[in-house]
Design a protein around this motif. Structure first.
Motif, mmCIF file in Angstrom:
data_model
loop_
_atom_site.group_PDB
_atom_site.id
_atom_site.type_symbol
_atom_site.label_atom_id
_atom_site.label_comp_id
_atom_site.label_asym_id
_atom_site.label_seq_id
_atom_site.Cartn_x
_atom_site.Cartn_y
_atom_site.Cartn_z
ATOM 1 N N VAL A 15 -9.524 -8.567 -8.194
ATOM 2 C CA VAL A 15 -9.124 -7.089 -8.609
ATOM 3 C C VAL A 15 -9.277 -6.439 -7.344
ATOM 4 N N ALA A 16 -10.333 -6.512 -6.551
ATOM 5 C CA ALA A 16 -10.086 -6.015 -5.297
ATOM 6 C C ALA A 16 -9.055 -6.523 -4.251
ATOM 7 N N GLU A 17 -8.558 -7.639 -4.459
ATOM 8 C CA GLU A 17 -7.295 -8.179 -3.713
ATOM 9 C C GLU A 17 -6.308 -7.543 -4.224
ATOM 10 N N ASP A 18 -6.014 -7.478 -5.355
ATOM 11 C CA ASP A 18 -4.798 -6.714 -5.962
ATOM 12 C C ASP A 18 -4.811 -5.425 -5.530
ATOM 13 N N LEU A 19 -5.848 -4.500 -5.275
ATOM 14 C CA LEU A 19 -5.960 -3.532 -4.945
ATOM 15 C C LEU A 19 -5.464 -3.222 -3.548
ATOM 16 N N LEU A 20 -5.969 -4.155 -2.638
ATOM 17 C CA LEU A 20 -5.471 -4.104 -1.191
ATOM 18 C C LEU A 20 -4.094 -4.434 -0.983
ATOM 19 N N GLY A 21 -3.642 -5.342 -2.132
ATOM 20 C CA GLY A 21 -2.076 -5.811 -1.966
ATOM 21 C C GLY A 21 -1.368 -4.392 -2.354
ATOM 22 N N LYS A 22 -1.795 -3.534 -3.303
ATOM 23 C CA LYS A 22 -1.136 -2.298 -3.508
ATOM 24 C C LYS A 22 -1.088 -1.254 -2.250
ATOM 25 N N ILE A 23 -2.251 -1.240 -1.694
ATOM 26 C CA ILE A 23 -2.427 -0.578 -0.594
ATOM 27 C C ILE A 23 -1.691 -0.929 0.400
ATOM 28 N N ALA A 24 -1.336 -2.219 0.717
ATOM 29 C CA ALA A 24 -0.576 -2.652 1.706
ATOM 30 C C ALA A 24 0.948 -2.277 1.500
ATOM 31 N N GLU A 25 1.425 -2.353 0.230
ATOM 32 C CA GLU A 25 2.621 -1.754 -0.073
ATOM 33 C C GLU A 25 2.847 -0.278 0.134
ATOM 34 N N ILE A 26 2.068 0.364 -0.162
ATOM 35 C CA ILE A 26 2.009 1.983 0.198
ATOM 36 C C ILE A 26 2.052 2.083 1.633
ATOM 37 N N ASP A 27 1.485 1.360 2.431
ATOM 38 C CA ASP A 27 1.111 1.525 3.764
ATOM 39 C C ASP A 27 2.421 1.070 4.401
ATOM 40 N N LYS A 28 3.088 -0.060 3.830
ATOM 41 C CA LYS A 28 4.385 -0.230 4.597
ATOM 42 C C LYS A 28 5.601 0.811 4.182
ATOM 43 N N ILE A 29 5.420 1.527 3.243
ATOM 44 C CA ILE A 29 6.394 2.571 2.730
ATOM 45 C C ILE A 29 6.071 3.738 3.775
ATOM 46 N N PHE A 30 4.751 3.976 3.814
ATOM 47 C CA PHE A 30 4.141 5.173 4.549
ATOM 48 C C PHE A 30 4.759 5.110 6.230
ATOM 49 N N TRP A 31 4.646 3.991 6.726
ATOM 50 C CA TRP A 31 4.986 3.982 8.177
ATOM 51 C C TRP A 31 6.412 3.860 8.241
ATOM 52 N N GLU A 32 7.327 3.335 7.297
ATOM 53 C CA GLU A 32 8.683 3.851 7.196
ATOM 54 C C GLU A 32 9.130 4.852 7.110
ATOM 55 N N THR A 33 8.355 5.592 6.348
ATOM 56 C CA THR A 33 8.649 7.302 6.406
ATOM 57 C C THR A 33 8.348 8.108 7.739
ATOM 58 N N LYS A 34 7.423 7.406 8.273
ATOM 59 C CA LYS A 34 6.934 7.954 9.600
ATOM 60 C C LYS A 34 7.866 7.899 10.806
#
Length: 134
Positions: free
Chosen positions: A113-132
């Motif tokens: 479950v913690a690994e799944d959470l880290l995966g979702k955060i990684a997806e958010i991180d990718k989008i975040f840096w694209e918006t920057k």
């Protein structure tokens, strides 16, 4: 007359509430990595006192993950981001649920479950840096 004197002379706009550099998904990721490490240590230790402390700390860290994600979701990301990345609302919803109770890291000691959470955060991180970049 006084109102006219106090009225701002210049109007500015920004894509976030504060100057860039304030928001970063790394804060959520660091807490989520801590949650995963606690789950791993919990599984390898039979001491009931250690386990009780681990659960308490993991629940606190899970709550911090949610708080960091909510700040990004509500303060950084704006309508143009959600238009460009239509999956973003669902992604944040999934991530915050993975950090919460009801099967998320706040109520589970399951490393996956913690690994799944880290995966979702990684997806958010990718989008975040694209918006920057834009």
């Amino acid at each position: 007359m006084l109102v006219n004197l106090l009225r701002p002379k210049t109007t500015v706009s920004a894509h976030c509430d504060l100057p860039c550099g304030v928001y970063d998904p790394a804060q959520a990721r660091i807490e989520a990595e801590s949650v995963k490490a606690i789950c791993e240590k919990y599984a390898g230790n039979e001491d009931p006192v250690f386990r009780a402390r681990a659960i308490n700390i993991k629940e606190q860290r899970s709550e911090l993950v949610k708080e960091h994600l909510w700040v990004l979701w509500t303060d950084y990301f704006k309508p143009p981001h959600f238009e460009k990345y239509p999956q973003l609302h669902d992604l944040f919803n999934q991530a915050t649920k993975l950090a919460g109770g009801g099967g998320g890291t706040k109520s589970s000691m399951d490393v996956s479950v913690a690994e799944d959470l880290l995966g979702k955060i990684a997806e958010i991180d990718k989008i975040f840096w694209e918006t920057k970049q834009g």
